[in-house]
Design a protein around this motif. Structure first.
Motif, mmCIF file in Angstrom:
data_model
loop_
_atom_site.group_PDB
_atom_site.id
_atom_site.type_symbol
_atom_site.label_atom_id
_atom_site.label_comp_id
_atom_site.label_asym_id
_atom_site.label_seq_id
_atom_site.Cartn_x
_atom_site.Cartn_y
_atom_site.Cartn_z
ATOM 1 N N VAL B 137 0.861 -1.174 0.000
ATOM 2 C CA VAL B 137 0.000 0.000 0.000
ATOM 3 C C VAL B 137 0.896 1.222 0.000
ATOM 4 O O VAL B 137 1.746 1.354 0.857
ATOM 5 N N PRO B 138 0.738 2.087 -0.953
ATOM 6 C CA PRO B 138 1.571 3.298 -0.936
ATOM 7 C C PRO B 138 1.148 4.170 0.239
ATOM 8 O O PRO B 138 0.023 4.614 0.319
ATOM 9 N N ALA B 139 2.043 4.365 1.177
ATOM 10 C CA ALA B 139 1.650 5.012 2.418
ATOM 11 C C ALA B 139 1.517 6.515 2.268
ATOM 12 O O ALA B 139 0.769 7.140 2.992
ATOM 13 N N LYS B 140 2.241 7.072 1.337
ATOM 14 C CA LYS B 140 2.172 8.518 1.192
ATOM 15 C C LYS B 140 0.896 8.887 0.449
ATOM 16 O O LYS B 140 0.659 8.388 -0.644
ATOM 17 N N ILE B 141 0.131 9.758 1.035
ATOM 18 C CA ILE B 141 -1.080 10.219 0.361
ATOM 19 C C ILE B 141 -0.780 11.581 -0.240
ATOM 20 O O ILE B 141 -0.705 12.573 0.463
ATOM 21 N N THR B 142 -0.603 11.603 -1.527
ATOM 22 C CA THR B 142 -0.262 12.868 -2.175
ATOM 23 C C THR B 142 -1.529 13.676 -2.409
ATOM 24 O O THR B 142 -2.651 13.188 -2.265
ATOM 25 N N LEU B 143 -1.314 14.926 -2.763
ATOM 26 C CA LEU B 143 -2.447 15.810 -3.013
ATOM 27 C C LEU B 143 -3.287 15.302 -4.165
ATOM 28 O O LEU B 143 -4.513 15.409 -4.155
ATOM 29 N N ALA B 144 -2.639 14.698 -5.155
ATOM 30 C CA ALA B 144 -3.389 14.172 -6.296
ATOM 31 C C ALA B 144 -4.335 13.067 -5.854
ATOM 32 O O ALA B 144 -5.488 13.000 -6.280
ATOM 33 N N ARG B 145 -3.834 12.184 -4.958
ATOM 34 C CA ARG B 145 -4.710 11.100 -4.510
ATOM 35 C C ARG B 145 -5.826 11.631 -3.626
ATOM 36 O O ARG B 145 -6.954 11.137 -3.637
ATOM 37 N N LEU B 146 -5.494 12.652 -2.845
ATOM 38 C CA LEU B 146 -6.517 13.247 -1.995
ATOM 39 C C LEU B 146 -7.610 13.871 -2.852
ATOM 40 O O LEU B 146 -8.813 13.711 -2.591
#
Lengths: 110, 181
Positions: B137-146
Protein backbone atom coordinates in the motif's frame (compact mmCIF):
# COMPACT_ATOMS: atom_id res chain seq x y z
CA UNK A 1 9.30 6.24 13.97
CA UNK A 2 6.29 7.34 15.91
CA UNK A 3 3.81 4.53 16.44
CA UNK A 4 0.11 5.06 15.98
CA UNK A 5 -0.89 4.78 19.59
CA UNK A 6 1.23 7.77 20.61
CA UNK A 7 -0.83 9.94 18.30
CA UNK A 8 -4.05 8.46 19.63
CA UNK A 9 -3.09 9.16 23.22
CA UNK A 10 -2.12 12.71 22.40
CA UNK A 11 -5.37 13.21 20.52
CA UNK A 12 -7.32 11.85 23.50
CA UNK A 13 -5.52 14.22 25.85
CA UNK A 14 -6.30 17.18 23.65
CA UNK A 15 -9.93 16.06 23.46
CA UNK A 16 -10.03 15.88 27.23
CA UNK A 17 -8.67 19.40 27.53
CA UNK A 18 -11.39 20.65 25.21
CA UNK A 19 -14.00 18.78 27.19
CA UNK A 20 -12.78 20.35 30.42
CA UNK A 21 -13.06 23.73 28.80
CA UNK A 22 -16.67 23.11 27.87
CA UNK A 23 -17.51 21.92 31.38
CA UNK A 24 -15.58 24.52 33.35
CA UNK A 25 -16.15 27.82 31.61
CA UNK A 26 -19.23 29.98 31.66
CA UNK A 27 -18.32 32.25 28.78
CA UNK A 28 -20.12 31.03 25.66
CA UNK A 29 -17.33 32.10 23.34
CA UNK A 30 -14.76 30.12 25.27
CA UNK A 31 -17.08 27.12 25.34
CA UNK A 32 -17.30 27.29 21.56
CA UNK A 33 -13.50 27.52 21.33
CA UNK A 34 -13.22 24.41 23.49
CA UNK A 35 -15.57 22.58 21.15
CA UNK A 36 -13.24 23.56 18.31
CA UNK A 37 -10.35 22.15 20.29
CA UNK A 38 -12.20 18.84 20.55
CA UNK A 39 -12.76 18.84 16.80
CA UNK A 40 -9.05 19.43 16.31
CA UNK A 41 -8.24 16.45 18.48
CA UNK A 42 -10.50 14.28 16.34
CA UNK A 43 -8.86 15.61 13.19
CA UNK A 44 -5.48 14.67 14.56
CA UNK A 45 -6.55 11.11 15.23
CA UNK A 46 -8.14 10.83 11.77
CA UNK A 47 -4.94 11.97 10.08
CA UNK A 48 -2.94 9.58 12.26
CA UNK A 49 -5.13 6.67 11.22
CA UNK A 50 -4.85 7.61 7.57
CA UNK A 51 -1.07 7.61 7.85
CA UNK A 52 -1.01 4.01 9.08
CA UNK A 53 -3.06 2.07 6.57
CA UNK A 54 -4.20 -1.24 8.01
CA UNK A 55 -2.46 -4.41 7.03
CA UNK A 56 -5.28 -6.50 5.61
CA UNK A 57 -3.51 -9.71 4.73
CA UNK A 58 -5.41 -11.74 2.20
CA UNK A 59 -8.22 -9.25 1.96
CA UNK A 60 -8.44 -6.95 -0.97
CA UNK A 61 -7.64 -3.44 -0.08
CA UNK A 62 -11.04 -2.08 -0.88
CA UNK A 63 -11.07 1.06 1.15
CA UNK A 64 -9.45 4.24 0.06
CA UNK A 65 -6.51 5.31 2.20
CA UNK A 66 -7.11 8.97 1.46
CA UNK A 67 -10.62 8.82 2.94
CA UNK A 68 -9.32 9.76 6.36
CA UNK A 69 -7.87 12.97 5.07
CA UNK A 70 -10.99 13.70 3.05
CA UNK A 71 -13.01 13.33 6.23
CA UNK A 72 -10.66 15.78 7.98
CA UNK A 73 -11.30 18.20 5.16
CA UNK A 74 -15.04 17.88 5.66
CA UNK A 75 -14.74 18.20 9.42
CA UNK A 76 -12.88 21.47 8.96
CA UNK A 77 -15.52 22.78 6.57
CA UNK A 78 -18.35 21.80 8.90
CA UNK A 79 -16.49 23.29 11.89
CA UNK A 80 -16.13 26.58 10.06
CA UNK A 81 -19.85 26.64 9.27
CA UNK A 82 -20.68 25.71 12.84
CA UNK A 83 -18.51 28.44 14.31
CA UNK A 84 -20.06 31.05 12.04
CA UNK A 85 -23.60 30.08 12.98
CA UNK A 86 -22.73 29.61 16.67
CA UNK A 87 -21.13 33.01 16.92
CA UNK A 88 -24.07 34.68 15.21
CA UNK A 89 -26.35 33.00 17.73
CA UNK A 90 -24.16 34.33 20.53
CA UNK A 91 -24.31 37.83 19.09
CA UNK A 92 -28.08 37.66 18.70
CA UNK A 93 -28.38 36.45 22.27
CA UNK A 94 -26.07 39.21 23.45
CA UNK A 95 -28.32 41.79 21.83
CA UNK A 96 -31.23 40.63 23.94
CA UNK A 97 -29.56 39.62 27.19
CA UNK A 98 -26.45 41.79 27.31
CA UNK A 99 -24.34 38.88 28.52
CA UNK A 100 -22.21 36.05 27.19
CA UNK A 101 -22.37 33.96 30.35
CA UNK A 102 -24.47 30.85 30.21
CA UNK A 103 -25.53 31.25 33.84
CA UNK A 104 -27.47 34.41 33.06
CA UNK A 105 -29.59 32.90 30.30
CA UNK A 106 -32.15 31.09 32.37
CA UNK A 107 -35.48 31.88 30.75
CA UNK A 108 -36.12 28.23 29.99
CA UNK A 109 -35.49 27.14 33.54
CA UNK A 110 -38.13 26.78 36.21
CA UNK B 1 17.15 8.96 27.60
CA UNK B 2 16.62 12.12 25.61
CA UNK B 3 19.66 11.17 23.59
CA UNK B 4 18.19 8.13 21.96
CA UNK B 5 15.12 9.84 20.62
CA UNK B 6 15.16 10.36 16.91
CA UNK B 7 14.72 13.96 15.76
CA UNK B 8 11.26 13.04 14.59
CA UNK B 9 10.26 11.84 18.04
CA UNK B 10 11.78 14.92 19.63
CA UNK B 11 9.72 17.10 17.30
CA UNK B 12 6.65 15.04 18.11
CA UNK B 13 7.12 15.59 21.84
CA UNK B 14 7.82 19.30 21.39
CA UNK B 15 4.69 19.77 19.28
CA UNK B 16 2.61 17.71 21.69
CA UNK B 17 3.82 19.76 24.64
CA UNK B 18 3.08 22.99 22.79
CA UNK B 19 -0.37 21.76 21.79
CA UNK B 20 -1.41 20.56 25.25
CA UNK B 21 0.06 23.49 27.15
CA UNK B 22 -1.63 26.03 24.88
CA UNK B 23 -4.85 24.07 25.20
CA UNK B 24 -4.70 24.18 28.98
CA UNK B 25 -3.76 27.86 28.93
CA UNK B 26 -6.65 28.49 26.59
CA UNK B 27 -9.24 27.02 28.92
CA UNK B 28 -7.71 28.67 31.97
CA UNK B 29 -7.29 32.26 30.80
CA UNK B 30 -9.24 35.03 32.40
CA UNK B 31 -9.47 37.23 29.36
CA UNK B 32 -11.15 35.81 26.24
CA UNK B 33 -8.62 37.48 23.96
CA UNK B 34 -5.80 35.60 25.69
CA UNK B 35 -7.77 32.40 25.25
CA UNK B 36 -8.14 33.08 21.54
CA UNK B 37 -4.42 33.71 21.14
CA UNK B 38 -3.52 30.52 23.00
CA UNK B 39 -5.96 28.72 20.73
CA UNK B 40 -4.18 30.05 17.65
CA UNK B 41 -0.92 28.69 19.03
CA UNK B 42 -2.57 25.34 19.61
CA UNK B 43 -3.84 25.32 16.03
CA UNK B 44 -0.34 25.89 14.74
CA UNK B 45 0.94 23.03 16.85
CA UNK B 46 -1.74 20.73 15.44
CA UNK B 47 -0.77 21.85 11.95
CA UNK B 48 2.78 20.88 12.81
CA UNK B 49 1.57 17.44 13.84
CA UNK B 50 -0.20 17.11 10.50
CA UNK B 51 3.03 17.92 8.69
CA UNK B 52 4.83 15.37 10.84
CA UNK B 53 2.24 12.85 9.62
CA UNK B 54 3.14 13.68 6.01
CA UNK B 55 -0.13 15.41 5.22
CA UNK B 56 1.21 18.75 4.12
CA UNK B 57 -1.96 19.84 2.41
CA UNK B 58 -4.01 19.39 5.57
CA UNK B 59 -1.37 21.22 7.57
CA UNK B 60 -1.69 24.21 5.30
CA UNK B 61 -5.48 24.03 5.30
CA UNK B 62 -5.43 23.82 9.11
CA UNK B 63 -3.49 27.07 9.30
CA UNK B 64 -5.60 28.79 6.66
CA UNK B 65 -9.03 27.71 7.86
CA UNK B 66 -8.66 27.28 11.60
CA UNK B 67 -5.99 29.76 12.59
CA UNK B 68 -6.62 32.12 9.74
CA UNK B 69 -10.40 32.24 9.47
CA UNK B 70 -12.12 30.66 12.45
CA UNK B 71 -9.91 32.23 15.12
CA UNK B 72 -10.02 35.58 13.36
CA UNK B 73 -13.81 35.35 13.47
CA UNK B 74 -13.63 34.55 17.17
CA UNK B 75 -11.46 37.59 17.78
CA UNK B 76 -13.83 39.78 15.77
CA UNK B 77 -16.76 38.70 17.89
CA UNK B 78 -14.83 39.10 21.15
CA UNK B 79 -13.92 42.63 20.13
CA UNK B 80 -17.43 43.35 18.86
CA UNK B 81 -19.10 42.30 22.07
CA UNK B 82 -16.33 43.95 24.05
CA UNK B 83 -16.11 40.91 26.28
CA UNK B 84 -14.15 41.90 29.30
CA UNK B 85 -12.23 40.00 31.91
CA UNK B 86 -14.29 37.12 33.11
CA UNK B 87 -13.93 38.34 36.65
CA UNK B 88 -16.11 35.67 38.13
CA UNK B 89 -14.01 32.87 36.73
CA UNK B 90 -11.91 31.10 39.28
CA UNK B 91 -9.43 28.77 37.61
CA UNK B 92 -10.09 25.96 40.02
CA UNK B 93 -11.62 22.99 38.27
CA UNK B 94 -14.88 21.55 39.45
CA UNK B 95 -15.02 18.14 41.05
CA UNK B 96 -16.51 16.54 37.98
CA UNK B 97 -13.81 17.99 35.80
CA UNK B 98 -11.13 16.83 38.18
CA UNK B 99 -12.48 13.30 38.29
CA UNK B 100 -12.72 13.15 34.51
CA UNK B 101 -9.16 14.38 34.19
CA UNK B 102 -7.74 11.87 36.62
CA UNK B 103 -9.68 8.91 35.29
CA UNK B 104 -8.86 9.59 31.68
CA UNK B 105 -5.22 10.34 32.29
CA UNK B 106 -4.81 7.11 34.19
CA UNK B 107 -6.60 5.23 31.45
CA UNK B 108 -4.38 6.73 28.83
CA UNK B 109 -1.21 6.15 30.71
CA UNK B 110 -2.09 2.59 31.59
CA UNK B 111 -2.66 2.07 27.92
CA UNK B 112 -6.26 1.49 27.10
CA UNK B 113 -5.52 3.25 23.88
CA UNK B 114 -2.48 1.14 23.18
CA UNK B 115 -4.13 -2.15 22.29
CA UNK B 116 -5.46 -0.69 19.06
CA UNK B 117 -2.04 -0.59 17.59
CA UNK B 118 -1.16 -3.99 19.03
CA UNK B 119 -3.93 -5.67 17.10
CA UNK B 120 -2.61 -8.47 14.98
CA UNK B 121 -3.74 -10.40 11.97
CA UNK B 122 -3.75 -14.21 11.99
CA UNK B 123 -0.15 -14.51 10.96
CA UNK B 124 0.96 -12.24 13.76
CA UNK B 125 1.81 -9.18 11.75
CA UNK B 126 0.71 -5.86 13.15
CA UNK B 127 -2.66 -4.64 12.01
CA UNK B 128 -1.49 -1.05 11.88
CA UNK B 129 2.05 -1.35 10.72
CA UNK B 130 4.48 1.50 10.69
CA UNK B 131 4.45 3.00 7.20
CA UNK B 132 7.86 1.54 6.39
CA UNK B 133 6.46 -1.95 6.94
CA UNK B 134 3.19 -1.53 5.11
CA UNK B 135 2.76 -4.16 2.45
CA UNK B 136 1.66 -3.24 -0.96
CA UNK B 137 0.00 0.00 0.00
CA UNK B 138 1.57 3.30 -0.94
CA UNK B 139 1.65 5.01 2.42
CA UNK B 140 2.17 8.52 1.19
CA UNK B 141 -1.08 10.22 0.36
CA UNK B 142 -0.26 12.87 -2.17
CA UNK B 143 -2.45 15.81 -3.01
CA UNK B 144 -3.39 14.17 -6.30
CA UNK B 145 -4.71 11.10 -4.51
CA UNK B 146 -6.52 13.25 -1.99
CA UNK B 147 -8.18 15.21 -4.79
CA UNK B 148 -9.08 11.98 -6.58
CA UNK B 149 -10.69 10.65 -3.46
CA UNK B 150 -12.48 13.90 -2.73
CA UNK B 151 -13.94 14.46 -6.17
CA UNK B 152 -14.53 10.89 -7.33
CA UNK B 153 -15.22 8.66 -4.43
CA UNK B 154 -16.68 11.27 -2.06
CA UNK B 155 -18.34 13.56 -4.55
CA UNK B 156 -21.70 13.37 -2.84
CA UNK B 157 -20.32 14.42 0.53
CA UNK B 158 -18.49 17.22 -1.20
CA UNK B 159 -21.68 18.55 -2.73
CA UNK B 160 -23.53 18.10 0.55
CA UNK B 161 -20.89 20.09 2.44
CA UNK B 162 -21.12 22.91 -0.07
CA UNK B 163 -24.90 22.93 0.48
CA UNK B 164 -24.20 23.04 4.19
CA UNK B 165 -21.93 26.04 3.79
CA UNK B 166 -24.64 27.78 1.78
CA UNK B 167 -27.16 27.02 4.51
CA UNK B 168 -24.73 28.38 7.11
CA UNK B 169 -24.31 31.62 5.19
CA UNK B 170 -28.07 32.03 4.90
CA UNK B 171 -28.50 31.20 8.57
CA UNK B 172 -25.96 33.79 9.64
CA UNK B 173 -27.63 36.40 7.44
CA UNK B 174 -31.03 35.68 8.94
CA UNK B 175 -29.74 35.57 12.51
CA UNK B 176 -27.97 38.87 12.21
CA UNK B 177 -30.98 40.87 11.11
CA UNK B 178 -32.13 43.33 13.66
CA UNK B 179 -35.60 42.40 14.74
CA UNK B 180 -37.95 45.35 14.37
CA UNK B 181 -40.29 44.95 17.30
Amino acid sequence: MIPLDWYLRVSAMLFLIGLLGVLQRRNMIIILMSVELMLNAVNLSLVAFSRFPPNLEGLSYASDPASGQVLVFFVMAVAAAEVAVGLSIIVALFRVRETVLVDRITSMRD
Amino acid sequence: MIGDLTPEQLLFFALTALMLISGISMINSRHPVYSAVWMVLSMFAVAGQFVLLDSYFLGVIQVLVYAGAIMVLFLFIIMLLNVDLDGSYQPTPSLLAGVLLVVTTVALVVGLVGPISDMQTESGASYFPLPSQAIDVPAKITLARLADSLFYKHWFSFEAVSMLLLAAILGVTVLSKRRLE
